[in-house]
Write a protein that holds these residues in place. Sequence first.
Motif, PDB file in Angstrom:
ATOM      1  N   TYR A 190       0.808  -1.209   0.000  1.00 12.17           N
ATOM      2  CA  TYR A 190       0.000   0.000   0.000  1.00 12.17           C
ATOM      3  C   TYR A 190       0.849   1.270   0.000  1.00 12.17           C
ATOM      4  O   TYR A 190       0.473   2.293   0.567  1.00 12.17           O
ATOM      5  CB  TYR A 190      -0.946  -0.010   1.202  1.00 12.17           C
ATOM      6  N   ALA A 191       2.016   1.212  -0.641  1.00 14.04           N
ATOM      7  CA  ALA A 191       2.864   2.388  -0.778  1.00 14.04           C
ATOM      8  C   ALA A 191       2.125   3.496  -1.522  1.00 14.04           C
ATOM      9  O   ALA A 191       1.155   3.244  -2.263  1.00 14.04           O
ATOM     10  CB  ALA A 191       4.151   2.022  -1.513  1.00 14.04           C
ATOM     11  N   TYR A 192       2.608   4.707  -1.371  1.00 22.39           N
ATOM     12  CA  TYR A 192       1.959   5.882  -1.965  1.00 22.39           C
ATOM     13  C   TYR A 192       1.583   5.663  -3.428  1.00 22.39           C
ATOM     14  O   TYR A 192       0.419   5.797  -3.813  1.00 22.39           O
ATOM     15  CB  TYR A 192       2.899   7.080  -1.821  1.00 22.39           C
ATOM     16  N   ALA A 193       2.544   5.312  -4.266  1.00 18.93           N
ATOM     17  CA  ALA A 193       2.281   5.215  -5.700  1.00 18.93           C
ATOM     18  C   ALA A 193       1.507   3.959  -6.072  1.00 18.93           C
ATOM     19  O   ALA A 193       1.008   3.858  -7.196  1.00 18.93           O
ATOM     20  CB  ALA A 193       3.596   5.269  -6.483  1.00 18.93           C
ATOM     21  N   ASN A 194       1.394   3.000  -5.170  1.00 19.02           N
ATOM     22  CA  ASN A 194       0.639   1.773  -5.447  1.00 19.02           C
ATOM     23  C   ASN A 194      -0.858   1.939  -5.236  1.00 19.02           C
ATOM     24  O   ASN A 194      -1.642   1.053  -5.607  1.00 19.02           O
ATOM     25  CB  ASN A 194       1.131   0.631  -4.542  1.00 19.02           C
ATOM     26  N   GLN A 195      -1.268   3.036  -4.637  1.00 22.45           N
ATOM     27  CA  GLN A 195      -2.666   3.165  -4.218  1.00 22.45           C
ATOM     28  C   GLN A 195      -3.668   3.103  -5.381  1.00 22.45           C
ATOM     29  O   GLN A 195      -4.723   2.464  -5.232  1.00 22.45           O
ATOM     30  CB  GLN A 195      -2.841   4.435  -3.384  1.00 22.45           C
ATOM     31  N   PRO A 196      -3.399   3.692  -6.546  1.00 21.57           N
ATOM     32  CA  PRO A 196      -4.353   3.522  -7.654  1.00 21.57           C
ATOM     33  C   PRO A 196      -4.493   2.063  -8.073  1.00 21.57           C
ATOM     34  O   PRO A 196      -5.617   1.588  -8.318  1.00 21.57           O
ATOM     35  CB  PRO A 196      -3.750   4.377  -8.776  1.00 21.57           C
ATOM     36  N   ARG A 197      -3.385   1.347  -8.160  1.00 22.15           N
ATOM     37  CA  ARG A 197      -3.429  -0.056  -8.562  1.00 22.15           C
ATOM     38  C   ARG A 197      -4.225  -0.890  -7.563  1.00 22.15           C
ATOM     39  O   ARG A 197      -5.031  -1.752  -7.934  1.00 22.15           O
ATOM     40  CB  ARG A 197      -2.006  -0.602  -8.703  1.00 22.15           C
ATOM     41  N   ILE A 198      -4.024  -0.616  -6.279  1.00 20.06           N
ATOM     42  CA  ILE A 198      -4.735  -1.370  -5.245  1.00 20.06           C
ATOM     43  C   ILE A 198      -6.217  -1.019  -5.245  1.00 20.06           C
ATOM     44  O   ILE A 198      -7.075  -1.895  -5.036  1.00 20.06           O
ATOM     45  CB  ILE A 198      -4.107  -1.118  -3.868  1.00 20.06           C
ATOM     46  N   ALA A 199      -6.545   0.223  -5.482  1.00 18.90           N
ATOM     47  CA  ALA A 199      -7.957   0.607  -5.558  1.00 18.90           C
ATOM     48  C   ALA A 199      -8.655  -0.179  -6.661  1.00 18.90           C
ATOM     49  O   ALA A 199      -9.781  -0.673  -6.480  1.00 18.90           O
ATOM     50  CB  ALA A 199      -8.093   2.104  -5.798  1.00 18.90           C
ATOM     51  N   LEU A 200      -7.999  -0.307  -7.817  1.00 12.94           N
ATOM     52  CA  LEU A 200      -8.592  -1.083  -8.911  1.00 12.94           C
ATOM     53  C   LEU A 200      -8.688  -2.559  -8.530  1.00 12.94           C
ATOM     54  O   LEU A 200      -9.678  -3.227  -8.863  1.00 12.94           O
ATOM     55  CB  LEU A 200      -7.762  -0.907 -10.183  1.00 12.94           C
ATOM     56  N   TRP A 201      -7.699  -3.071  -7.838  1.00 18.67           N
ATOM     57  CA  TRP A 201      -7.741  -4.459  -7.371  1.00 18.67           C
ATOM     58  C   TRP A 201      -8.944  -4.673  -6.461  1.00 18.67           C
ATOM     59  O   TRP A 201      -9.683  -5.658  -6.594  1.00 18.67           O
ATOM     60  CB  TRP A 201      -6.446  -4.789  -6.643  1.00 18.67           C
ATOM     61  N   ASN A 202      -9.161  -3.753  -5.541  1.00 17.48           N
ATOM     62  CA  ASN A 202     -10.309  -3.842  -4.640  1.00 17.48           C
ATOM     63  C   ASN A 202     -11.628  -3.781  -5.412  1.00 17.48           C
ATOM     64  O   ASN A 202     -12.585  -4.510  -5.103  1.00 17.48           O
ATOM     65  CB  ASN A 202     -10.266  -2.713  -3.612  1.00 17.48           C
TER      66      ASN A 202
END
Length: 491
Positions: A285-297
């Motif tokens: 959940y690093a700063y720049a990973n947040q868009p990717r994780i949001a899409l994963w969710n």
Amino acid sequence: MTVHFPFQNSYSALPDSFFARVAPTPVAAPRLIKLNRPLAVQLGLDPDGLEPPEGAEILAGKTVPAGADPIAMAYAGHQFGQFVPQLGDGRAVLLGEVIDKDGIRRDIQLKGSGPTPFSRRGDGRAALGPVLREYIVSEAMFALGIPTTRSLAAAVTGEHVIRETALPGAVLTRVASSHIRVGTFQFFAVRRDTDAIRRLADHVIARHYPELLGAERPYHALLGGVVARQADLVARWLLVGFIHGVMNTDNSSISGETIDYGPCAFMDAYNPSQVFSSIDEMGRYAYANQPRIALWNLTRLAECLLPLFSEDQEKAVAKAQDILGAFSDTFSDGYQAGLRKKIGLFTERDGDNALIQDLLDAMAKNQADFTLTFRKLGDAAGDPAADDARAQFMDPAAFDEWARRWHERTALEPQTAAERQAAMHAVNPMFIPRNHRVEAVIQAAVNDDDYTPFEEFVKVLAKPFEGQPDYAAYADPPLPEQRVLQTFCGT
């Protein structure tokens, strides 16, 4: 004075499988330490009735107010990628819902109010530090214009909770558009309860997306609406340097609000790989990973909704993929538009994205403070001789080369220097809840029962875009010995 809550309880009218009925556990000696009076008024509550001991007893969970229908909500969730089929409110009780001054339905929930059937052997309590952190950060996010749950009150319980050591216990009164999460849908999906998924989806549409009630394919439209809101939300996070820290599916709100301020933090020096959370050892959940994780969710949400899309699995999946495909463009459009505003560009031209990325790259290489670089860039927009933005860079020459190109670009815009500066200062905050300040406030409260620093900090953060010269020190980044390297969940 009798405290009146005009409760309406639509969620507790859903089937019993959606929640467990449980009252807050009474505490020994409740004491109100902070009441958000403007929010109380917005909710249609009387702040004067909430401040006396009678109100404190309600806000600490000792007394259940008339009209409440207390429940702990059921949900599942992926925690750091690992699915847990039953989580639920393990230390929170939803008292009920009120309709605020704008006609919006709001949950009122006590967080830290004692064990529930979902506590999984936990004590159901909260320590004072995490309660203050959530109050500070959630209200700061509201002032920054970012969709968020809010904090109505913080109260100490007169009891201790045991974590690594004995700590003062506290309860946060949290307000949200709702507490329905991606994990709420997952709870029923893993049980193959399609009727419950449909009932939940209908409830969400009526409550959060009423414009979809007449849609030809309302469940497709629901997924599209959640995708759009989450893409916008995460773009806003990145634009202020916010790191949620624990973007599990049970912390992903269907309403599009930021929820569950555990090991969250704001960056000081810009670093796309920045992680603060002590439990995020792999940087998921690093700063720049947040868009990717949001899409994963959101993909996990789409999986839950597939039975409502079509009986043909292949068609349902294809439609879900099509809807999810909008996330990247929606996020990118919002993020890039926000970055253009942050550097004072009112129009879009070829090369703008590269100009912005070059600034970010130079900031990362030179450990430039994220918040102050953009804020001081606004000063330079109004006065080319201002060099505070330049001072953020270890190698000021790196900024000089970029600033030359920036001035050439802004010269193509019709706005005056004063107009550009005002517009930049309106989107680039001076004050954020810097980690070292949050920790200092918590330590004063926990160790000395001193809430003066907390009160002053909350006051400053309520006006993040104003100069506030009397409180200028709150804008300063930490000294090396003040840096906070890790934040903690607090459960």
